[in-house]
Design an enzyme around this catalytic site. Structure first.
Site, PDB file in Angstrom:
ATOM      1  N   CYS A   1      44.578   2.712  93.785  1.00  9.19           N
ATOM      2  CA  CYS A   1      44.286   4.069  93.318  1.00  9.19           C
ATOM      3  C   CYS A   1      45.380   4.671  92.443  1.00  9.19           C
ATOM      4  CB  CYS A   1      44.030   4.985  94.512  1.00  9.19           C
ATOM      5  SG  CYS A   1      42.783   4.340  95.639  1.00  9.19           S
TER       6      CYS A   1
ATOM      7  N   HIS B   1      46.856  14.170  95.003  1.00  7.82           N
ATOM      8  CA  HIS B   1      46.030  12.985  95.252  1.00  7.82           C
ATOM      9  C   HIS B   1      44.817  13.412  96.069  1.00  7.82           C
ATOM     10  CE1 HIS B   1      45.039   8.819  95.460  1.00  7.82           C
ATOM     11  NE2 HIS B   1      45.167   8.756  96.768  1.00  7.82           N
TER      12      HIS B   1
ATOM     13  N   GLU C   1      50.411  14.153 102.351  1.00 15.57           N
ATOM     14  CA  GLU C   1      50.774  14.693 101.040  1.00 15.57           C
ATOM     15  C   GLU C   1      51.386  16.084 101.170  1.00 15.57           C
ATOM     16  OE1 GLU C   1      49.056  14.902  96.479  1.00 15.57           O
ATOM     17  OE2 GLU C   1      47.665  14.505  98.122  1.00 15.57           O
TER      18      GLU C   1
ATOM     19  N   LYS D   1      39.417  15.940  92.991  1.00 18.32           N
ATOM     20  CA  LYS D   1      38.504  14.949  93.577  1.00 18.32           C
ATOM     21  C   LYS D   1      37.347  15.629  94.292  1.00 18.32           C
ATOM     22  CE  LYS D   1      41.650  10.993  94.313  1.00 18.32           C
ATOM     23  NZ  LYS D   1      42.916  11.506  93.765  1.00 18.32           N
TER      24      LYS D   1
ATOM     25  N   HIS E   1      36.537  10.413  94.158  1.00 19.17           N
ATOM     26  CA  HIS E   1      37.696   9.521  94.089  1.00 19.17           C
ATOM     27  C   HIS E   1      37.302   8.323  93.243  1.00 19.17           C
ATOM     28  CE1 HIS E   1      41.246   7.403  94.724  1.00 19.17           C
ATOM     29  NE2 HIS E   1      41.364   7.444  96.044  1.00 19.17           N
TER      30      HIS E   1
ATOM     31  N   PHE F   1      46.533   2.656  98.368  1.00 19.29           N
ATOM     32  CA  PHE F   1      46.625   1.667  99.435  1.00 19.29           C
ATOM     33  C   PHE F   1      47.664   0.623  99.032  1.00 19.29           C
ATOM     34  CE2 PHE F   1      42.043   2.111 101.284  1.00 19.29           C
ATOM     35  CZ  PHE F   1      42.448   3.242 101.961  1.00 19.29           C
TER      36      PHE F   1
END
Length: 405
Positions: A163, A295, A306, A327, A332, A391
């Site tokens: 991502c 994010h 975050e 998002k 996403h 990830f």
């Protein structure tokens, strides 16, 4: 001496708009593109909603032969690049073609082509595989096609870091233009993920929301998968001014880090390191930042981590920061997320309007930030960050400055 790097063109394809103008209008209105999944029968999945690109007909952009060569993700990337190049008003010369880079990001590449190939091979017992499978599935297909269309023969490659792919791509392109290694860059990312096999893999992770995407809300239930692309044109400030190009905004810093912690669980320390690195690279102090495009995936672990990372970096200034997750509107988009969110951040600074965190219902004490809930906010912010945390613990953060007035 390092050069200032500005953005002179933006192209976007997303669930909330098939060009940058419509994309911005939806962001400003807080209008979500999340809706019932169309590409795959939702009866086969535990979730039924997605953020799909709507009303995209490949034949409107490519001839039949080109369509056979390009997976949906590559088509998106090429169309976004065409818009960015046109809006930047580039006039190609051979010298410029030789000194321009094309750097893109993609997490999955030609996922829909690959999935259909496996269906034909293993389910339908068709032994002959499409001879174009490899060029359609390779992650660099969009970058290569953009090179073919433009005649650009400078550095051209694709980065795949889950991502964070697009933020890594844009950051690398920014550094190359700033250093003088290249005189221009076309950079961003694209993704198209709506094939059954891939969606079943995400279903197995238990992180996809059964309804919608509510970043930072106490009742958030997970992410919503999206697709799309965004591309930027980067060039030195002096060159842009000399040719009278439109200057949308400026990239001033890039930071990246690895958590070295867990393959899927986020680390506030790693995210904080990337934000500090971007701020430092831009020659800023943390209290100069006025907005963060988070994010903000709407998973329980990401949003809390975050928030903790932002508080580590900004201390008391975190209470004065506006932080939103777009998002909540475009979903996403995995490897394209950084590029789409970079476009959102640049347009926010350009228009003096911060996009909201849509679908917000209830504050969460673990996410105690000003998340610009539900309604866009007028604000003359000069400096902003855009976060991407992947990830594998790979983090990439871009720092932007509003264009000189």
């Amino acid at each position: 001496m390092p050069r200032r790097v500005v953005v002179t063109g933006i192209g976007v394809l997303s669930a909330i708009g098939n060009n940058s103008g419509k994309f911005w209008q939806a962001l400003e209105a807080g209008r979500s593109g999340i809706g019932p999944l169309q590409a795959v029968d939702p009866a086969l999945l535990r979730f039924s909603n997605a953020a799909e690109v709507k009303n995209f007909t490949p034949a409107d952009y490519f001839d039949e032969k080109e369509i056979s060569l390009l997976d949906r993700f590559a088509q998106f990337g090429v169309v976004a690049a065409r818009e960015a190049i046109a809006s930047a008003g580039i006039e190609w010369t051979q010298e410029l073609r030789e000194s321009t880079a094309i750097i893109t990001g993609s997490c999955t590449g030609g996922q829909t082509t690959e999935d259909q190939g496996f269906v034909n091979l293993y389910r339908n017992n068709i032994p002959r595989v499409n001879p174009l499978t490899i060029p359609r599935t390779m992650e660099n297909a969009a970058a290569s096609r953009i090179s073919l269309e433009t005649g650009v023969v400078g550095p051209t490659y694709t980065i795949s870091t889950a991502c964070s792919s697009s933020n890594h791509a844009i950051g690398q392109a920014f550094w190359m233009v700033r250093s003088g290694a290249v005189s221009m860059a076309i950079t961003g990312g694209s993704e198209a993920v709506f094939s059954l096999g891939f969606l079943k893999a995400w279903e197995a992770m238990r992180v996809v929301s059964p309804d919608t995407c509510r970043p930072f809300s106490k009742d958030r239930r997970g992410l919503i998968l999206g697709e799309g692309a965004a591309m930027l044109v980067l060039e030195p400030l002096e060159a842009a001014r000399a040719r009278g190009a439109p200057i949308i905004g400026e990239i001033i810093g890039f930071g990246m880090s690895s958590d070295a912690f867990h393959i899927t669980q986020p680390s506030p320390d790693g995210a904080a390191r990337a934000m500090r690195a971007a701020i430092s690279d831009g020659g800023l102090q943390p209290n100069a930042i006025g907005y963060i495009n988070a994010h903000g995936t709407a998973t329980l672990s990401n949003d809390a981590a975050e928030t903790a990372a932002i508080r580590k970096v900004f201390g008391a200034h975190a209470d004065r920061l506006a932080v939103s997750s777009t998002k909540s509107m475009h979903g996403h988009t995995l490897g394209a997320a950084g590029a789409i969110e970079a476009a959102a951040t640049l347009l926010a600074l350009h228009h003096g309007m911060l996009p909201p965190t849509a679908n917000f219902t209830e504050p969460d004490p673990a996410c105690d930030l000003d998340v610009v809930p539900n309604t866009a906010r007028a604000a003359a912010v000069e400096f902003a960050l855009s976060n991407s945390f992947a990830f594998g613990g790979l983090n990439a953060v871009l720092a932007f400055r509003r264009a000189d007035r």
